[in-house]
Scaffold this active site. Structure first.
Site, PDB file in Angstrom:
ATOM      1  N   GLY A  56     110.985  63.314  31.898  1.00 50.67           N
ATOM      2  CA  GLY A  56     110.393  64.495  31.461  1.00 50.67           C
ATOM      3  C   GLY A  56     110.627  65.920  32.038  1.00 50.67           C
ATOM      4  N   GLY A  67     109.925  69.103  30.181  1.00 50.46           N
ATOM      5  CA  GLY A  67     108.622  69.892  30.064  1.00 50.46           C
ATOM      6  C   GLY A  67     108.191  70.875  30.909  1.00 50.46           C
ATOM      7  CB  VAL A  98     118.095  62.377  24.358  1.00 54.80           C
ATOM      8  CG1 VAL A  98     117.155  61.751  23.467  1.00 54.80           C
ATOM      9  CG2 VAL A  98     118.689  63.791  24.008  1.00 54.80           C
ATOM     10  CB  SER A 153      95.927  64.189  35.149  1.00 59.25           C
ATOM     11  OG  SER A 153      95.046  65.395  34.523  1.00 59.25           O
ATOM     12  CE1 TYR A 202      97.645  63.961  29.948  1.00 54.69           C
ATOM     13  CE2 TYR A 202      95.705  64.319  31.192  1.00 54.69           C
ATOM     14  CZ  TYR A 202      96.853  64.657  30.806  1.00 54.69           C
ATOM     15  OH  TYR A 202      97.772  65.620  31.858  1.00 54.69           O
ATOM     16  CB  CYS A 203      90.508  60.420  30.991  1.00 50.95           C
ATOM     17  SG  CYS A 203      90.069  62.230  30.582  1.00 50.95           S
ATOM     18  CB  ILE A 207      99.000  73.067  35.069  1.00 54.78           C
ATOM     19  CG1 ILE A 207      98.584  72.675  36.464  1.00 54.78           C
ATOM     20  CG2 ILE A 207     100.596  74.266  35.480  1.00 54.78           C
ATOM     21  CD1 ILE A 207      98.361  73.685  37.553  1.00 54.78           C
TER      22      ILE A 207
END
Length: 249
Positions: free
Chosen positions: A22, A25, A67, A141, A154-155, A187
């Site tokens: 990643g 990103g 990729v 995160s 996500y959490c 962020i």
């Protein structure tokens, strides 16, 4: 980990090789740029040629772009097998789908990318990391600890990354592999660009932090780099919050 007897504990060793999953990103690209500045050879991945073409990483003789879909287990294994040794694996690939994560297929997709994809990379690169006495840094995160109602997957995925980090730190310490995580707060990256269009939301978040502002990707990269250096040789299983003091409130 390569350590030269004369090297600074706050420097990467010569011929240091890092793989940034990643790496095209926002946070991943900042990590990639900093590691290049520190003299590392960096291989950064993105989900598509289009992402790699627009990621803004500089042309550099020590940078390669690949990729990679982190949900493709065979592709991950083949990618990892092209390396005999790797000093650092940084797992930055991640997605969120605000509000849509209450749909079961979307929930599964987010978990598959953020958590299972991280585990896939770690296990695929274990041999190359063992050969180097390397280190893993997973990007978790703040939402592993402070939940938001619009992004349940996500959490959950980032909380999983935290516990995966801790479990692997114990499991792989005998192989000389350190495993840590960084937990960014709010962020400014593409992943939250839509949310930042809501001025009231943006200002409310800034006011909640001790530093009264959102963070920048470059402000996360330094903590990642530290966790790859000899100075952090006794650090494993730890999670470093880089959140401007949000969790301290």
């Amino acid at each position: 980990m390569q350590v030269s007897p004369t090297s600074s504990p706050f420097a990467l060793a010569p011929e240091f090789t890092a793989v940034v999953i990643g790496g095209a990103g926002g946070i991943g690209a900042s990590v990639s740029r900093l590691l290049l500045d520190l003299g590392a050879t960096v291989v950064a991945t993105g989900i598509s040629e289009a992402e790699l073409a627009t990621c803004g990483l500089p042309h550099h003789d020590k940078l390669s772009l690949r990729v990679l879909n982190v949900t493709d287990d065979a592709a991950m294994r083949a990618f990892a097998q092209s390396f005999e040794r790797v000093d650092a694996l940084i797992n930055c690939a991640g997605i969120l789908r605000r509000d849509a994560e209450y749909e079961l297929d979307v929930f599964r997709q987010v978990i598959d990318v953020n958590l299972t994809g991280t585990f896939s990379a770690c296990t695929a690169f274990k041999s190359a990391l063992t050969n180097a006495g390397g280190a893993i840094v997973n990007i978790a995160s703040m939402n592993a600890f402070s939940a938001l109602p619009r992004i349940p997957a996500y959490c959950a995925s980032k909380a999983g990354v935290v516990m995966l980090t801790k479990a692997l730190s114990h499991a792989w310490a005998p192989d000389g592999i350190r495993v840590n995580a960084v937990a960014p707060g709010f962020i400014e990256t593409a992943i939250n660009a839509d949310g930042r269009k809501d001025t009231a939301h943006y200002e409310r978040i800034a006011a909640r932090t001790a530093m009264k502002r959102w963070g920048q990707p470059d402000e996360v990269a330094g903590t990642v780099a530290y966790l790859l250096m000899p100075a952090s040789a006794y650090v494993t299983g730890s999670v470093y919050a880089v959140d401007g003091g949000f969790l301290a409130s």
